[in-house]
Write an enzyme that holds these catalytic residues in place. Structure first.
Site, PDB file in Angstrom:
ATOM      1  N   ASN B  59       0.829  -1.217   0.000  1.00  0.00           N
ATOM      2  CA  ASN B  59       0.000   0.000   0.000  1.00  0.00           C
ATOM      3  C   ASN B  59       0.860   1.263   0.000  1.00  0.00           C
ATOM      4  O   ASN B  59       0.357   2.372  -0.127  1.00  0.00           O
ATOM      5  CB  ASN B  59      -0.941   0.024   1.215  1.00  0.00           C
ATOM      6  CG  ASN B  59      -0.252   0.437   2.515  1.00  0.00           C
ATOM      7  OD1 ASN B  59       0.882   0.037   2.786  1.00  0.00           O
ATOM      8  ND2 ASN B  59      -0.924   1.250   3.315  1.00  0.00           N
ATOM      9  N   ARG B  60       2.183   1.080   0.173  1.00  0.00           N
ATOM     10  CA  ARG B  60       3.017   2.288   0.216  1.00  0.00           C
ATOM     11  C   ARG B  60       4.415   2.101  -0.375  1.00  0.00           C
ATOM     12  O   ARG B  60       5.026   3.056  -0.816  1.00  0.00           O
ATOM     13  CB  ARG B  60       3.132   2.786   1.664  1.00  0.00           C
ATOM     14  CG  ARG B  60       3.823   1.782   2.579  1.00  0.00           C
ATOM     15  CD  ARG B  60       3.434   2.000   4.040  1.00  0.00           C
ATOM     16  NE  ARG B  60       4.159   1.100   4.930  1.00  0.00           N
ATOM     17  CZ  ARG B  60       3.817  -0.170   5.152  1.00  0.00           C
ATOM     18  NH1 ARG B  60       2.782  -0.698   4.559  1.00  0.00           N
ATOM     19  NH2 ARG B  60       4.529  -0.909   5.982  1.00  0.00           N
ATOM     20  N   SER B  96      22.092  -7.175   6.729  1.00  0.00           N
ATOM     21  CA  SER B  96      21.887  -6.330   7.897  1.00  0.00           C
ATOM     22  C   SER B  96      23.008  -5.307   7.959  1.00  0.00           C
ATOM     23  O   SER B  96      24.185  -5.651   7.816  1.00  0.00           O
ATOM     24  CB  SER B  96      21.889  -7.175   9.168  1.00  0.00           C
ATOM     25  OG  SER B  96      22.088  -6.345  10.288  1.00  0.00           O
ATOM     26  N   CYS B 159      23.654  13.726  18.778  1.00  0.00           N
ATOM     27  CA  CYS B 159      23.641  12.461  18.062  1.00  0.00           C
ATOM     28  C   CYS B 159      22.315  11.777  18.390  1.00  0.00           C
ATOM     29  O   CYS B 159      21.551  12.286  19.197  1.00  0.00           O
ATOM     30  CB  CYS B 159      24.840  11.587  18.433  1.00  0.00           C
ATOM     31  SG  CYS B 159      24.633  10.623  19.945  1.00  0.00           S
ATOM     32  N   CYS B 162      21.956  11.152  22.181  1.00  0.00           N
ATOM     33  CA  CYS B 162      22.221  12.199  23.177  1.00  0.00           C
ATOM     34  C   CYS B 162      21.083  12.310  24.188  1.00  0.00           C
ATOM     35  O   CYS B 162      21.311  12.522  25.371  1.00  0.00           O
ATOM     36  CB  CYS B 162      22.399  13.567  22.497  1.00  0.00           C
ATOM     37  SG  CYS B 162      24.096  13.912  21.983  1.00  0.00           S
ATOM     38  N   CYS B 174       5.118 -11.599  37.378  1.00  0.00           N
ATOM     39  CA  CYS B 174       3.923 -12.105  38.063  1.00  0.00           C
ATOM     40  C   CYS B 174       2.637 -11.606  37.428  1.00  0.00           C
ATOM     41  O   CYS B 174       1.605 -12.256  37.505  1.00  0.00           O
ATOM     42  CB  CYS B 174       3.962 -11.797  39.562  1.00  0.00           C
ATOM     43  SG  CYS B 174       4.526 -10.159  39.940  1.00  0.00           S
TER      44      CYS B 174
END
Lengths: 263, 645
Positions: B59-60, B96, B159, B162, B174
């Site tokens: 869709n994009r 990656s 950066c 920061c 729990c």
């Protein structure tokens, strides 16, 4: 008019539109799916808008453009193949536009918008407008009230006036081929337009001229994105539209919504 | 007259043709960005993405078509972009960005790096690589109608790290195991259950009743007694969930009865828990089957099939069916196989939907549709083409400023849904200076961390503290004990023997200092250790100087979250009227043209708190691996998002 809604949403649509249905809801998606849109002009900005609306999943989109593909066209937009020089721009854009989303009916029409009969427009869905473009531009600037609001008026508004006047006088947009002459004319028009409004020509400095000669991809992307979302809002009848002009300054990053028209 | 090429000055146009740029991510923002770069005249572009194309991207992510589903995003994006600019020189990496191949030298080849990411870990990593290589970085994010772009330049601006980002929300053990009170608790439990049964078992993802829950005990001594008792018991609670399931052959009904009947009955014996809470009601398969009414075929509804909420027996059947399917998937993969949960894998999603809903029913919560469960379980951020188009346009415009040498004119730009008080839909803000105390970009970064040195293992230090919290990818740690004792080595296997030992065994105590390095990121962090025995339950460490981990939910904004979790019939975001609200005061709105004549240091004068930075929050911090086959992927939330107050 928006067509009688088909209430069933297919699995294919549900899967493809999932991330946007989660944002604007199923009803809005169905209304989009029933809408037919006419897009006049498939330049840089037009192509961005076409992409955004086709991806959104309208029922049909007609690309209307009488212009032919030029050298510049291939640089300006991504729907026209480099081999299509000389062809009609709408027709050349058709294949890639259609491939963006086969569920949308995309048509190409090479006519001039001025040549279309009134009833041609009836097949498309109406978009709400608050006032006509003409009214929006006929603002009386000499009044005190207008002068006071001048400080917060984007300079781009006046630039719009200048460009529209150029287009009216010359029958075309500024062309890099006739850069020197067109620049001269633009400067003159700027002086005339501002003077007629009772404003100083300092308001719009000379560097505006260099921005008039072509569309710039990232700017088309920004404006096409905002405009695309406005169309989606109108068709899906969800969320208030911006009133009524949007000005984007690519150097400063300002994106301003301002209202011009009868008060 | 200045010589123009299109709209650009010739010098700029020339430098665009010759420079090299890197686009990290080829998803929502990445596709739009690649298109803009190519049309603007950039000639040498590297694009990297580890993911493959999914139908929900279409869709994009317009460079992809239906026929490309399953293929590499980076590679298809490159091919599509070349279609409209055959002379561009695009290199695609299906990988990656955290792979050590992409070292500082790799980054130095570029004049500009642009992130188009969807997760914090990668953003942190690229941030450090760009600092190390001293290359300008343009960071961005989108979520629904909102988006942001900012520029990061070493020494000149903040950066990415920061300003500390809100930590991902986690729930106490729990709550998940004993006393869930909200659907999300049940959904998290169901995802843990998936891993315990079919995936990688994790000690932090226990699903059985927590006998050591302090709330359940009469007195503190009993808590300890119960904890040791359950270990000595020799009953089913000692056997891992997976082993037990295997012993039953993954019989869905046996598994059902254990989880939804026996374990619940056990919880009921911990009566102190139910003094002020509504007690859970166990389910019995046979009883449910007997009383099940045959479901009439509902007419083809006008809603999405996934938006229907079934009845309890419906989820029982879904549970059985998905267990059987997952069992087959495991069998097919062979001995020692593990499945990885993926929201787009139908049986995995069915399983979580069923298990979560059964648990919701047990704990008297209204059940939720698969559509809603998927949003929560999969951390889905709604996404549309137009927002990404705007943000990608802004990225290129900032890029042009950088390449023109006009860094001072760079801005952070925020895209709102509605114009603010100053009528702005797009709000530029002056970039902040680096934070002097930043634990990443300061000259000698240092932090203080509270831990229990007797209970924290070396492996925890590596995984939870250095990798997860401090964003290191391959840490090396030495103790500053005068001997430079090596605690952790990034070389595989070298310090494996240390993993399960406690920090105290190495002489680490209150006041000790550790030097942690990530050589790939060219990053050294000094850690001051503060020993404490008083950490909150389920909290392993605390970074001193930061707010405790009670962050708001990591979604884009509260409204969206409420809409999804309340099961809005339409599953739409609430239609806002776009009135300008007081919320806008949260934005630090500084524009160079607003304060005519004032120096840019007037930026400091603005009141109000700054809007938090763009980011993407994930449910679990797992590293995304290249998706070579569907089941191998750990799915992050979709696309680029930002976290707002």
């Amino acid at each position: 008019m928006i067509e009688k809604e088909d209430p069933i949403i297919s699995e294919e649509e549900a899967a493809q539109y999932d991330r946007q249905i989660r944002l604007w809801g199923l009803d809005a998606q169905k209304r989009l799916r029933g809408s037919r849109v006419l897009l006049a002009g498939v330049g840089g900005l037009g192509a961005e808008l076409a992409k955004n609306l086709i991806l959104a999943g309208v029922k049909g989109l007609t690309l209307l453009d009488h212009e032919l593909v030029s050298e510049e066209s291939c640089r300006a937009q991504f729907l026209v193949p480099v081999s299509a020089k000389g062809q009609n721009r709408a027709q050349a854009s058709l294949e890639r536009a259609q491939n963006l989303n086969p569920m949308v009916e995309v048509h190409a029409d090479p006519d001039r918008v001025e040549d279309k009969p009134d009833d041609f427009f009836l097949q498309f869905d109406a978009t709400a407008s608050f006032c006509t473009l003409k009214e929006a531009l006929e603002v009386e600037w000499s009044s005190e009230k207008a002068k006071a609001s001048l400080k917060r008026t984007p300079v781009d508004y006046f630039l719009l006036h200048v460009l529209l006047k150029f287009r009216t006088d010359k029958g075309r947009d500024p062309d890099p081929e006739s850069c020197a002459d067109d620049s001269q004319l633009l400067r003159q028009i700027r002086d005339d337009v501002l003077e007629a409004m009772g404003l100083s020509s300092d308001l719009l400095s000379d560097d505006f001229i260099s921005y008039c000669f072509s569309e710039m991809s990232p700017v088309c992307a920004v404006v096409g994105g905002v405009l695309g979302q406005e169309v989606v809002k109108a068709l899906s009848q969800r969320d208030a539209p911006h009133r009524n002009f949007f000005f984007f300054d690519g150097r400063k990053g300002n994106g301003v919504v301002d209202y011009f028209g009868p008060n | 007259m200045v010589q123009l090429v299109g709209s650009l000055r010739k010098e700029l146009a020339d430098s665009l043709s010759s420079c090299k740029v890197l686009v990290v991510g080829a998803g929502g923002i990445g596709c739009e960005l690649l298109k803009n770069l190519v049309l603007t005249g950039f000639k040498n572009i590297d694009v990297i993405d580890l993911d493959t194309i999914d139908v929900s991207n279409l869709n994009r992510q317009f460079l992809f078509q239906k026929k490309h589903v399953g293929k590499s995003k980076a590679e298809v994006a490159k091919e599509s972009a070349l279609q409209f600019c055959p002379t561009a020189n695009i290199t695609a990496y299906h990988d990656s960005i955290m792979n050590p191949d992409y070292n500082v030298e790799f980054f130095r080849k570029f004049s500009l790096v642009m992130n188009a990411l969807d997760n914090r870990a990668a953003r942190n990593h690229v941030n450090r690589m760009c600092l190390a290589a001293d290359i300008p970085l343009i960071e961005s994010g989108t979520a629904g109608y909102l988006g942001q772009v900012t520029v990061i330049k070493k020494g000149m601006t903040e950066c990415y790290e920061c300003v500390p980002k809100p930590a991902q929300k986690t729930f106490p053990g729990c709550t998940i195991r004993n006393t869930p009170s909200e659907p999300i608790h049940c959904i998290v439990w169901a995802k843990y259950l998936f891993n315990q049964l079919f995936g990688e078992e994790d000690a932090d993802q226990e699903v059985s009743p927590d006998t050591a829950d302090p709330e359940a005990a009469w007195n503190p001594e009993e808590t300890a007694a119960r904890a040791t008792a359950s270990e000595k018991d020799g009953d089913i609670r000692r056997v891992s969930t997976k082993e037990w399931a295997k012993s039953t052959g993954y019989d869905p009904i046996k598994v059902f009865n254990k989880l939804f009947k026996d374990d619940i009955m056990y919880l009921l014996t911990m009566d102190k828990l139910w003094k002020k809470r509504k007690a859970p009601t166990p389910l019995d398969w046979q009883q449910l089957e007997n009383s099940a009414r045959p479901q009439e075929e509902s007419p083809a509804s006008s809603g999405l099939k996934d938006q229907q909420v079934l009845d309890v027996w419906g989820y029982c059947q879904l549970f059985r069916h998905s267990v059987e399917t997952l069992r087959s998937q495991l069998q097919e993969k062979g001995a020692g196989a593990e499945l990885v949960w993926d929201k787009d894998d139908p049986p995995a999603m069915d399983f979580v939907t069923a298990a979560a809903n059964l648990r919701m029913n047990i704990f008297s919560m209204n059940m939720k549709s698969r559509f809603d469960v998927k949003s929560m379980a999969g951390n889905i951020i709604p996404a549309i083409a137009t927002t990404n188009a705007v943000i990608a346009g802004l990225i290129v415009l900032e890029g042009l400023k950088i390449l023109s040498g006009e860094l001072e004119s760079c801005r952070s730009i925020f895209l709102n849904k509605c114009p603010n008080l100053r009528k702005k839909l797009l709000v530029p803000c002056i970039l902040d200076k680096p934070s002097p105390n930043c634990y990443v970009c300061a000259s000698k970064p240092e932090v203080t961390v509270k831990v229990n040195v007797q209970k924290t293992t070396v492996l925890s230090l590596q995984d939870k503290i250095l990798k997860e919290r401090f964003g290191m990818v391959a840490p090396d740690v030495q103790i500053e004990d005068g001997k430079g004792t090596i605690l952790i080595s990034s070389e595989e296997g070298e310090t494996e023997a240390n993993n399960n030992k406690f920090l105290s065994e190495f002489g680490i105590r209150n006041g000790s200092r550790l030097q942690a390095d990530d050589f790939l990121q060219d990053y050294t962090l000094l850690i001051n250790v503060l020993h404490t025995e008083e950490l909150e339950r389920d909290v392993e460490f605390e970074v001193v100087g930061e707010a405790p981990d009670k962050a708001p939910p990591p979604q884009s904004n509260k409204e969206e979250v409420n809409s999804i979790t309340n099961g809005n019939k339409d599953s739409a975001q609430p239609s806002t009227s776009c009135k300008v609200t007081a919320d806008d005061d949260d934005l630090m709105i500084i524009d160079s043209d607003e304060e005519v004549g004032a120096p840019s240091s007037s930026a400091a004068v603005a009141s109000g708190t700054k809007r938090k930075h763009p980011d993407s929050e994930t449910g679990e911090a797992s590293t995304k691996r290249p998706r070579t086959d569907q089941s191998a992927a750990t799915n992050y939330d979709d696309d680029d998002i930002i976290a707002l107050d």
